[in-house]
Design an enzyme around this catalytic site. Structure first.
Site, short mmCIF file in Angstrom:
data_model
loop_
_atom_site.label_atom_id
_atom_site.label_comp_id
_atom_site.label_asym_id
_atom_site.label_seq_id
_atom_site.Cartn_x
_atom_site.Cartn_y
_atom_site.Cartn_z
N HIS A 154 0.82 -1.22 0.00
CA HIS A 154 0.00 0.00 0.00
C HIS A 154 0.86 1.27 0.00
CE1 HIS A 154 -4.08 -1.79 0.77
NE2 HIS A 154 -3.30 -2.82 1.01
N ASP A 363 3.61 9.37 -0.63
CA ASP A 363 2.41 8.61 -0.25
C ASP A 363 2.19 7.55 -1.31
OD1 ASP A 363 0.17 8.02 1.29
OD2 ASP A 363 -0.58 10.09 1.30
C1 GDG Z 1 -2.14 3.70 3.28
C2 GDG Z 1 -1.10 4.41 2.40
C3 GDG Z 1 -2.76 4.39 0.53
C4 GDG Z 1 -8.91 9.26 7.99
N1 GDG Z 1 -9.25 9.78 9.19
C5 GDG Z 1 -10.33 9.09 9.60
C6 GDG Z 1 -10.65 8.14 8.63
N2 GDG Z 1 -9.77 8.27 7.65
C7 GDG Z 1 -9.79 7.49 6.40
C8 GDG Z 1 -9.80 8.38 5.17
C9 GDG Z 1 -9.22 7.41 4.13
C10 GDG Z 1 -8.22 6.60 4.96
O1 GDG Z 1 -8.61 6.71 6.32
C11 GDG Z 1 -6.81 7.15 4.83
O2 GDG Z 1 -6.29 6.67 3.63
P1 GDG Z 1 -5.01 7.30 2.95
O3 GDG Z 1 -4.86 6.63 1.64
O4 GDG Z 1 -5.20 8.76 2.82
O5 GDG Z 1 -3.77 7.07 3.91
P2 GDG Z 1 -3.08 5.87 4.80
O6 GDG Z 1 -3.84 5.59 6.02
O7 GDG Z 1 -1.67 6.32 5.01
O8 GDG Z 1 -3.11 4.57 3.86
C12 GDG Z 1 -1.79 5.26 1.34
C13 GDG Z 1 -3.66 3.58 1.43
O9 GDG Z 1 -2.92 2.84 2.41
C14 GDG Z 1 -4.53 2.60 0.66
O10 GDG Z 1 -3.76 1.75 -0.12
O11 GDG Z 1 -3.56 5.24 -0.27
O12 GDG Z 1 -0.84 5.85 0.48
O13 GDG Z 1 -0.21 5.20 3.19
O14 GDG Z 1 -10.20 6.54 3.64
O15 GDG Z 1 -11.09 8.81 4.87
N3 GDG Z 1 -11.68 7.29 8.74
C15 GDG Z 1 -12.44 7.39 9.86
N4 GDG Z 1 -12.19 8.30 10.85
C16 GDG Z 1 -11.17 9.17 10.75
O16 GDG Z 1 -10.96 10.02 11.64
N5 GDG Z 1 -13.48 6.54 10.01
#
Ligand code: GDG
Length: 475
Positions: A154, A363
């Site tokens: 990821h 990222d």
């Molecule tokens: C890894 C990789 C890759 C955030 N705060 C809350 C919450 N979120 C949700 C967001 C989004 C997810 O969590 C975060 O996803 P990201 O992709 O932005 O980042 P990572 O956690 O670092 O994810 C990344 C991903 O894996 C998928 O392959 O894109 O590059 O680092 O969906 O909306 N959800 C809830 N409460 C929060 O306070 N429920």
């Protein structure tokens, strides 16, 4: 098709599970295909864990185990998040290596393998997720598992010149080559991996379409950019816009425009750079003082890793400085919140915003960028300011792409986003949304699982799993 086993460090049943992109993606695959999700239950013990607990929730099945406390510290806070995470995100300054932590990582992967093994039946396929479990495939093979095993990374995969800072990089590469299929977020990540393989195994080991020949068998590689569930996010955002928490937040803005950021609190997300750029924006465009509010949501996690405690302090200082300098009796420039929200509420916040800031220093993908586009009202959409160092920038080329280290550049992009004419906003949004629809979360898991399933045909040609050529490389 046989049963699908998803394996990741955490499963979202865990009380302490921090929200994250992996969980969002795997849940979508589970809902579409069923199967079972195996991983850590979020608890630590003083003893070796026994058989996994099997739980059913919302028609999905989970098998979970606790982890011994010392093992967890060294495997999770140590090698996974103190070594691999910074290394794979190119933060060599924040990277450390410790033999004991690496040994614990191997031990934890072996423990996961031994507790997963009794659950497996012929015909099952196994999909392992992310950097915590790179060695799991190798450990399963060592226990005689012959079913197809795939791995999806990821996060980014670093260029060889960065990877080789890890004393055990050859073992890590060897462990990856035990899988039948290795998936990456972007072509750049896959190329970095194949580049490392070419250097270590020789150029002849990488064939057409990124197929690696090693130890008498083949390993497929592929690019599977993770997407979002476009329909579900759009519906959820539209519904949440009228919900009490989103309405309360909107009323509190008293007509001011909203800039939003949503990120786990992580140094890789470029939050400090974002706060500096926002401060620069207020300095460069004083007419915006009192006219906008930055709502930054940054749930905590990984607080036992020192770098995370440091970034937390720095962010508190930075937001405090900006608020101290610019705030008025009736206006706070930055609302900085270290708490979780329900996903639907977040989607409502994203829909309500005129601008979303994604300034990651590196990222794998960044799902928030994709969720923001999806959550918008197509008739009056907001504008995404997106780091060119996030995987999402490969697809979302109609966003305002910025270099996260370019403070003035981000400040200018914020101003451009706030003043962009409606026709341009609509055009950019429509193009981005079409891209997200064409490559949504269902395409992600369908492509990966289909390709993994296809790898099954080649299993009969498996001859030993030890890629001996690795020993030929001498740094
Ligand atoms: C890894 C990789 C890759 C955030 N705060 C809350 C919450 N979120 C949700 C967001 C989004 C997810 O969590 C975060 O996803 P990201 O992709 O932005 O980042 P990572 O956690 O670092 O994810 C990344 C991903 O894996 C998928 O392959 O894109 O590059 O680092 O969906 O909306 N959800 C809830 N409460 C929060 O306070 N429920």
């Amino acid at each position: 098709m046989g049963r699908l086993f998803n394996v990741s460090n955490r499963v979202p049943l865990a009380k302490t599970a921090a929200p994250g992109g992996l969980a969002v993606g795997v849940l979508a695959a589970m809902r579409a295909r069923g199967g079972l999700w195996f991983g850590w239950n979020g608890e630590t013990t003083s003893q070796e864990p026994g058989e996994p607990d099997i739980t059913c929730r919302d028609a999905l099945s989970y098998a979970t185990i606790p982890l011994p406390q010392t093992l967890y510290e060294r495997y999770y806070s140590g090698f996974s998040n103190g070594t691999l995470w910074p290394l794979f995100h190119y933060f060599l300054a924040g990277f450390r290596y410790d033999d004991q932590e690496y040994a614990a990582y191997e031990q934890a992967n072996a423990l996961f393998a031994s507790r997963l093994l009794p659950l497996l039946a012929p015909g099952d396929i196994i999909w392992v997720h992310d950097y915590h479990l790179i060695s799991l495939g190798e450990k399963l093979r060592a226990q005689g598992v012959s079913q197809p095993i795939g791995f999806f990374l990821h996060i980014p995969f670093p260029h060889f010149e960065v990877l080789r800072a890890l004393p055990t990089f050859a073992q890590v590469l060897r462990a990856l080559l035990a899988y039948d299929l290795i998936g990456f977020q972007t072509e750049t990540d896959r190329e970095s991996f194949l580049g490392a393989v070419r250097i270590v195994l020789g150029a002849q080991s990488v064939g057409e379409r990124g197929i690696v020949a090693t130890g008498g068998r083949t390993v497929r590689t592929g690019v599977y950019p993770i997407g979002v569930d476009v329909q579900a996010v759009a519906q959820s955002a539209a519904k949440a816009a009228g919900s009490a928490p989103v309405q309360r937040m909107m009323q509190s803005l008293v007509g001011r425009r909203l800039i939003v950021g949503v990120d786990r609190l992580d140094y890789a997300k470029g939050l400090l750079e974002r706060f500096q750029a926002y401060r620069q924006f207020l300095e460069s465009y004083p007419e915006q003082i009192g006219q906008v509010t930055l709502l930054q949501i940054a749930p905590l996690g990984r607080q036992k890793v020192q770098a995370y405690a440091q970034i937390r302090d720095s962010l508190e200082q930075s937001s405090g400085r900006t608020n101290g300098r610019f705030a008025d009796a009736d206006w706070t420039p930055i609302r900085y919140l270290n708490r979780n929200f329900p996903h639907a509420t977040l989607m409502g916040f994203l829909r309500a915003a005129q601008v979303c800031l994604v300034t990651a220093l590196r990222d794998g993908m960044n799902l928030v960028a994709k969720e923001f586009i999806t959550a918008q009202d197509p008739d009056d959409p907001g504008v995404l300011v997106l780091s060119n160092r996030a995987g999402a920038a490969c697809e979302l080329t109609e966003a305002l792409l910025i270099n996260p280290y370019d403070t003035q550049g981000i400040a200018g992009a914020i101003q451009r986003a706030l003043t962009m004419p409606l026709a341009e906003r609509r055009e950019r949004h429509a193009t981005s949304l079409a891209t997200l629809r064409a490559n949504d979360i269902h395409r992600w898991h369908t492509r990966f699982v289909d390709d993994l399933q296809a790898a099954r045909g080649r299993l009969s040609s498996r001859r030993g799993t030890e890629p001996k050529e690795l020993t030929a490389f001498r740094p």
